[in-house]
Write a protein that holds these residues in place. Structure first.
Motif, short mmCIF file in Angstrom:
data_model
loop_
_atom_site.label_atom_id
_atom_site.label_comp_id
_atom_site.label_asym_id
_atom_site.label_seq_id
_atom_site.Cartn_x
_atom_site.Cartn_y
_atom_site.Cartn_z
N SER A 12 62.41 32.70 53.47
CA SER A 12 61.46 32.85 52.36
C SER A 12 60.04 33.04 52.88
O SER A 12 59.30 33.90 52.39
N ALA A 13 59.67 32.26 53.89
CA ALA A 13 58.34 32.40 54.48
C ALA A 13 58.19 33.77 55.13
O ALA A 13 57.12 34.38 55.05
N SER A 14 59.24 34.25 55.74
CA SER A 14 59.22 35.57 56.37
C SER A 14 58.95 36.66 55.33
O SER A 14 58.16 37.58 55.57
N HIS A 15 59.60 36.53 54.16
CA HIS A 15 59.35 37.50 53.09
C HIS A 15 57.90 37.43 52.60
O HIS A 15 57.28 38.47 52.32
N ALA A 16 57.37 36.22 52.51
CA ALA A 16 55.98 36.06 52.07
C ALA A 16 55.02 36.69 53.07
O ALA A 16 54.07 37.38 52.67
N PHE A 17 55.26 36.49 54.36
CA PHE A 17 54.40 37.12 55.37
C PHE A 17 54.55 38.64 55.36
O PHE A 17 53.57 39.35 55.59
N ASP A 18 55.76 39.12 55.08
CA ASP A 18 55.95 40.57 54.91
C ASP A 18 55.07 41.09 53.78
O ASP A 18 54.46 42.16 53.89
N GLY A 19 55.01 40.33 52.69
CA GLY A 19 54.18 40.72 51.55
C GLY A 19 52.70 40.73 51.90
O GLY A 19 51.97 41.65 51.51
N LEU A 20 52.25 39.72 52.64
CA LEU A 20 50.85 39.69 53.07
C LEU A 20 50.53 40.88 53.97
O LEU A 20 49.49 41.52 53.83
N PHE A 21 51.44 41.17 54.90
CA PHE A 21 51.24 42.30 55.81
C PHE A 21 51.20 43.62 55.03
O PHE A 21 50.33 44.47 55.28
N ALA A 23 50.37 44.01 51.86
CA ALA A 23 49.12 44.04 51.09
C ALA A 23 47.95 44.41 52.00
O ALA A 23 47.09 45.20 51.62
N PHE A 24 47.93 43.84 53.20
CA PHE A 24 46.84 44.15 54.13
C PHE A 24 46.86 45.63 54.52
O PHE A 24 45.81 46.27 54.60
N LEU A 63 41.43 32.03 45.92
CA LEU A 63 41.72 32.46 44.55
C LEU A 63 41.46 33.95 44.37
O LEU A 63 42.23 34.65 43.69
N VAL A 64 40.40 34.45 44.97
CA VAL A 64 40.11 35.89 44.90
C VAL A 64 41.26 36.67 45.54
O VAL A 64 41.77 37.65 44.97
N LEU A 65 41.69 36.24 46.73
CA LEU A 65 42.78 36.93 47.42
C LEU A 65 44.09 36.85 46.64
O LEU A 65 44.83 37.83 46.54
N ALA A 66 44.38 35.68 46.08
CA ALA A 66 45.61 35.52 45.30
C ALA A 66 45.57 36.40 44.05
O ALA A 66 46.58 37.04 43.70
N LEU A 67 44.44 36.47 43.38
CA LEU A 67 44.33 37.34 42.20
C LEU A 67 44.45 38.81 42.60
O LEU A 67 45.03 39.61 41.85
N GLU A 68 43.92 39.16 43.74
CA GLU A 68 44.05 40.54 44.22
C GLU A 68 45.52 40.87 44.47
O GLU A 68 45.99 41.97 44.14
N LEU A 69 46.27 39.93 45.05
CA LEU A 69 47.71 40.13 45.25
C LEU A 69 48.43 40.28 43.91
O LEU A 69 49.27 41.18 43.75
N LEU A 70 48.12 39.41 42.97
CA LEU A 70 48.76 39.50 41.64
C LEU A 70 48.39 40.80 40.93
O LEU A 70 49.24 41.40 40.26
N ASN A 71 47.15 41.23 41.08
CA ASN A 71 46.73 42.50 40.50
C ASN A 71 47.56 43.65 41.07
O ASN A 71 48.00 44.54 40.34
N SER A 72 47.78 43.62 42.38
CA SER A 72 48.58 44.67 43.02
C SER A 72 50.01 44.65 42.52
O SER A 72 50.60 45.70 42.24
N VAL A 73 50.58 43.46 42.40
CA VAL A 73 51.95 43.34 41.88
C VAL A 73 52.03 43.90 40.46
O VAL A 73 52.95 44.66 40.13
N PHE A 74 51.06 43.55 39.65
CA PHE A 74 51.01 44.00 38.27
C PHE A 74 50.94 45.53 38.21
O PHE A 74 51.67 46.18 37.45
N GLU A 75 50.09 46.11 39.05
CA GLU A 75 49.95 47.57 39.07
C GLU A 75 51.23 48.24 39.56
O GLU A 75 51.67 49.24 38.97
N PHE A 76 51.84 47.73 40.62
CA PHE A 76 53.10 48.29 41.12
C PHE A 76 54.19 48.23 40.06
O PHE A 76 54.94 49.20 39.85
N ALA A 77 54.30 47.08 39.39
CA ALA A 77 55.35 46.90 38.38
C ALA A 77 55.16 47.87 37.21
O ALA A 77 56.12 48.49 36.74
N LEU A 78 53.92 48.01 36.75
CA LEU A 78 53.66 48.92 35.64
C LEU A 78 53.91 50.37 36.04
O LEU A 78 54.49 51.15 35.27
N ASP A 79 53.46 50.73 37.24
CA ASP A 79 53.70 52.10 37.70
C ASP A 79 55.20 52.39 37.83
O ASP A 79 55.66 53.47 37.48
N ALA A 80 55.95 51.42 38.32
CA ALA A 80 57.39 51.62 38.47
C ALA A 80 58.06 51.73 37.09
O ALA A 80 58.90 52.61 36.88
#
Length: 129
Positions: A12-21, A23-24, A63-80
């Motif tokens: 699970s942690a590996s997947h989370a780090f994949d997500g951070l990478f 996003a970066f 919190l800024v970084l977490a919201l930026e990640l959630l914003n990206s998820v939201f945009e990806f999901a809507l685009d898909a």
């Protein structure tokens, strides 16, 4: 739903780090916010702010970084979901999601200004350190 469950905490942690990478690599605004956070936290360390003030800066930047990640998820999901086709409602949702990031960014900036500005003021007035 069982096929999507992780087998271990490490996986699970590996997947989370994949997500951070990811996003970066792919999100310019995430990189900008991360660099700004690192600069602010470095300045806070150099100015020897209190541990409470440092934790407040760390929390607001996180919190800024977490919201930026959630914003990206939201945009990806809507685009898909809408197959990258234009929709006024999708634009509204994306704009509101981006506004949440902007609001937290401005709040974080104001907090950093007060904490770091006070420390800089004390330093130049000779009452700090």
């Amino acid at each position: 739903m069982k096929k999507f469950q992780s087998t271990s905490f490490i996986k699970s942690a590996s997947h989370a780090f994949d997500g951070l990478f990811l996003a970066f690599k792919s999100q310019r605004n995430f990189r900008k916010h991360l660099y700004i956070a690192l600069v602010v936290l470095t300045i806070a360390i150099l100015l020897k702010v209190s541990i409470i003030a440092f934790c407040i800066l760390l929390l607001t930047n996180s919190l800024v970084l977490a919201l930026e990640l959630l914003n990206s998820v939201f945009e990806f999901a809507l685009d898909a979901y809408y197959k990258n086709k234009y929709s006024r409602l999708v634009k509204f949702a994306k704009d509101i999601s981006a506004a949440a990031v902007l609001l937290m960014s401005v709040t974080s900036m104001i907090i950093a200004f007060f904490i770091l500005g006070d420390k800089i003021y004390q330093y130049y007035m000779g009452t700090a350190f």
